[in-house]
Design an enzyme around this catalytic site. Structure first.
Site, PDB file in Angstrom:
ATOM      1  N   ARG A   1      -6.435   8.140 -13.571  1.00  0.00           N
ATOM      2  CA  ARG A   1      -6.976   8.659 -12.302  1.00  0.00           C
ATOM      3  C   ARG A   1      -8.024   9.746 -12.532  1.00  0.00           C
ATOM      4  NH1 ARG A   1      -4.144   6.580  -8.087  1.00  0.00           N
ATOM      5  NH2 ARG A   1      -2.044   5.783  -8.482  1.00  0.00           N
TER       6      ARG A   1
ATOM      7  N   GLY B   1     -10.898   5.740  -4.427  1.00  0.00           N
ATOM      8  CA  GLY B   1     -11.434   6.752  -5.331  1.00  0.00           C
ATOM      9  C   GLY B   1     -12.462   6.182  -6.286  1.00  0.00           C
ATOM     10  N   THR B   2     -12.224   4.963  -6.731  1.00  0.00           N
ATOM     11  CA  THR B   2     -13.167   4.303  -7.642  1.00  0.00           C
ATOM     12  C   THR B   2     -14.503   4.052  -6.961  1.00  0.00           C
ATOM     13  OG1 THR B   2     -11.352   3.269  -8.848  1.00  0.00           O
ATOM     14  CG2 THR B   2     -13.531   2.257  -9.090  1.00  0.00           C
TER      15      THR B   2
ATOM     16  N   ILE C   1      -3.184  -2.254  -4.025  1.00  0.00           N
ATOM     17  CA  ILE C   1      -2.065  -2.822  -3.276  1.00  0.00           C
ATOM     18  C   ILE C   1      -2.071  -2.315  -1.841  1.00  0.00           C
ATOM     19  CG2 ILE C   1      -0.665  -3.029  -5.368  1.00  0.00           C
ATOM     20  CD1 ILE C   1       1.027  -0.668  -4.312  1.00  0.00           C
ATOM     21  N   ASP C   2      -2.815  -1.228  -1.568  1.00  0.00           N
ATOM     22  CA  ASP C   2      -2.835  -0.635  -0.228  1.00  0.00           C
ATOM     23  C   ASP C   2      -3.708  -1.417   0.752  1.00  0.00           C
ATOM     24  OD1 ASP C   2      -1.316   1.387  -1.387  1.00  0.00           O
ATOM     25  OD2 ASP C   2      -3.075   2.618  -1.813  1.00  0.00           O
TER      26      ASP C   2
ATOM     27  N   ARG D   1      25.208  -1.427   8.037  1.00  0.00           N
ATOM     28  CA  ARG D   1      24.417  -0.224   7.815  1.00  0.00           C
ATOM     29  C   ARG D   1      23.011  -0.339   8.394  1.00  0.00           C
ATOM     30  NH1 ARG D   1      25.938   0.509   1.412  1.00  0.00           N
ATOM     31  NH2 ARG D   1      27.685   1.942   1.677  1.00  0.00           N
TER      32      ARG D   1
ATOM     33  N   HIS E   1      -0.103   4.418   0.893  1.00  0.00           N
ATOM     34  CA  HIS E   1      -0.875   5.647   1.083  1.00  0.00           C
ATOM     35  C   HIS E   1      -1.011   5.959   2.573  1.00  0.00           C
ATOM     36  CE1 HIS E   1      -2.965   8.912  -0.747  1.00  0.00           C
ATOM     37  NE2 HIS E   1      -4.106   8.653  -0.154  1.00  0.00           N
TER      38      HIS E   1
ATOM     39  N   ARG F   1       3.870  -2.431  -7.890  1.00  0.00           N
ATOM     40  CA  ARG F   1       2.653  -2.522  -8.717  1.00  0.00           C
ATOM     41  C   ARG F   1       2.818  -3.480  -9.889  1.00  0.00           C
ATOM     42  NH1 ARG F   1      -1.118   1.009  -7.426  1.00  0.00           N
ATOM     43  NH2 ARG F   1      -0.619   3.039  -6.523  1.00  0.00           N
TER      44      ARG F   1
END
Length: 354
Positions: free
Chosen positions: A74, A113-114, A135-136, A171, A180, A280
């Site tokens: 990162r 970010g990339t 994946i987001d 349950r 994210h 991931r």
């Protein structure tokens, strides 16, 4: 472009499909008489000039494997960690290494970010192309990103499996999925897995509304309830904090609070599980392999045609060149009128709206 040289790096979080994309770029490049090198561990490898030749032998047998053979990190070129002084702007060094390796184009595979880091390099005069990986599924301007389909399948399978244990013990089970600040992963996996409540960042949820929906199910003889919770989902009235404060631990506090409150209000036993990095890992789905191959080969066609400084964006059955200026710094979130949301409501899933 005959006998050109392409550099590849994978940056940010890993995901299934990266190796398929590396393979696609490499094999397509070789078919056009171009050579390919990879940089180890994302932008860190570019700054430190750590390279590996991606010949046919290196590309063999990687289509179905998860992760990335190049490694990732990162690290950001403009805020590169340096032990002696914290961080330094290493963009000039990255650009110097681009020219030192005689590259004709640098292919950066990554998420939001990339896109921003690639744009910084492009503004320094080098040729850059990005591939949509996350994946987001939250990269602006592309219909879908590779890695998303596999992660959604993992999430849906987890919801499937939780049904039996939740039913056995009567349950409430809250399952936290990644994503994210976008709800695509939780929404898709929740619908596909038959979750009874789906909570996403785009729609602030009322804990009382979720509890009431669970109680209604209980009064109708339903022995359990599954809540698919996006890690970035927040309750109504939540006071937003700065990005730097929102770590994974910070998100889990909200998840645990939701579990405790649901148990308190409904008087039903509640449990919490977070899928985390399970989403991931592993073998990419056929859809992700196909998508990674499509964008990877289209990338090389763009390089051959002199089209750079763009994201290879998926639009329907096509892949287009979207200028980096139009995608970098933007987030693709779930619109409140998206068809997936309407479908979820029509099958009786609550989204926790107050």
């Amino acid at each position: 472009m005959g006998c050109g040289l392409i550099g590849i790096l994978t940056s940010g979080g890993d995901c299934p499909g990266l190796n398929a994309a590396i393979r696609a770029v490499g094999k397509a490049a070789h078919s056009m008489d171009m050579e390919v090198i990879g940089f180890r561990d994302g932008f860190r490898g570019l700054v430190e000039n750590r390279t590996v030749r991606l010949d046919n032998a290196a590309l063999s047998g990687i289509l179905t494997t998860g992760g990335t053979l190049l490694g990732t990190s990162r690290d950001k070129p403009h805020r590169f960690p340096v032990a002696s002084s914290g961080t330094m702007n290493m963009v000039p060094v990255a650009v110097e290494n681009y020219y030192r390796n005689h590259l004709d184009c640098l292919v950066c595979m990554g998420g939001n970010g990339t896109q921003k880091n690639a744009l910084r390099l492009a503004k320094e005069g080098i040729n850059v192309i990005t591939l949509p990986k996350t994946i987001d599924n939250d990269i602006w301007g592309t219909d879908v990103s590779f890695g998303f389909d596999t992660a959604m399948a993992v999430g849906a399978e987890a919801v499937d499996r939780l049904h039996t244990t939740a039913d056995s013990h009567q349950r409430i089970i809250v399952v936290e999925l990644m994503g994210h600040r976008a709800g695509w992963l939780a929404l898709g996996a929740g619908i596909a897995g038959g979750a009874d409540a789906i909570l996403i960042p785009e729609i602030p949820y009322s804990i009382e509304a979720v509890a009431e929906a669970i109680l209604v199910r209980s009064r109708h003889g339903k022995r359990f309830s599954i809540v698919a919770l996006a890690e970035g989902a927040r309750p109504v009235g939540y006071d937003e904090h700065d990005d730097e404060e929102e770590t994974n631990d910070f998100w889990h506090v909200h998840s645990l609070n939701l579990v405790n409150k649901l148990q308190e209000i409904t008087k039903l036993e509640a449990r919490y599980t977070a899928l985390g990095h399970l989403q991931r890992g592993g073998t990419p789905t056929p859809n992700d392999r196909l998508l990674a191959t499509r964008v990877g080969t289209r990338c090389v066609e763009m390089i051959r045609d002199g089209v750079t400084n763009s994201l290879v964006a998926v639009r329907g059955d096509d892949c287009i060149a979207l200028p980096l200026e139009e995608t970098a710094g933007q987030l693709k979130v779930v619109p409140e009128d998206h068809p997936w949301i309407e479908s979820a409501k029509l099958v009786g899933t609550t989204l926790g709206e107050g």
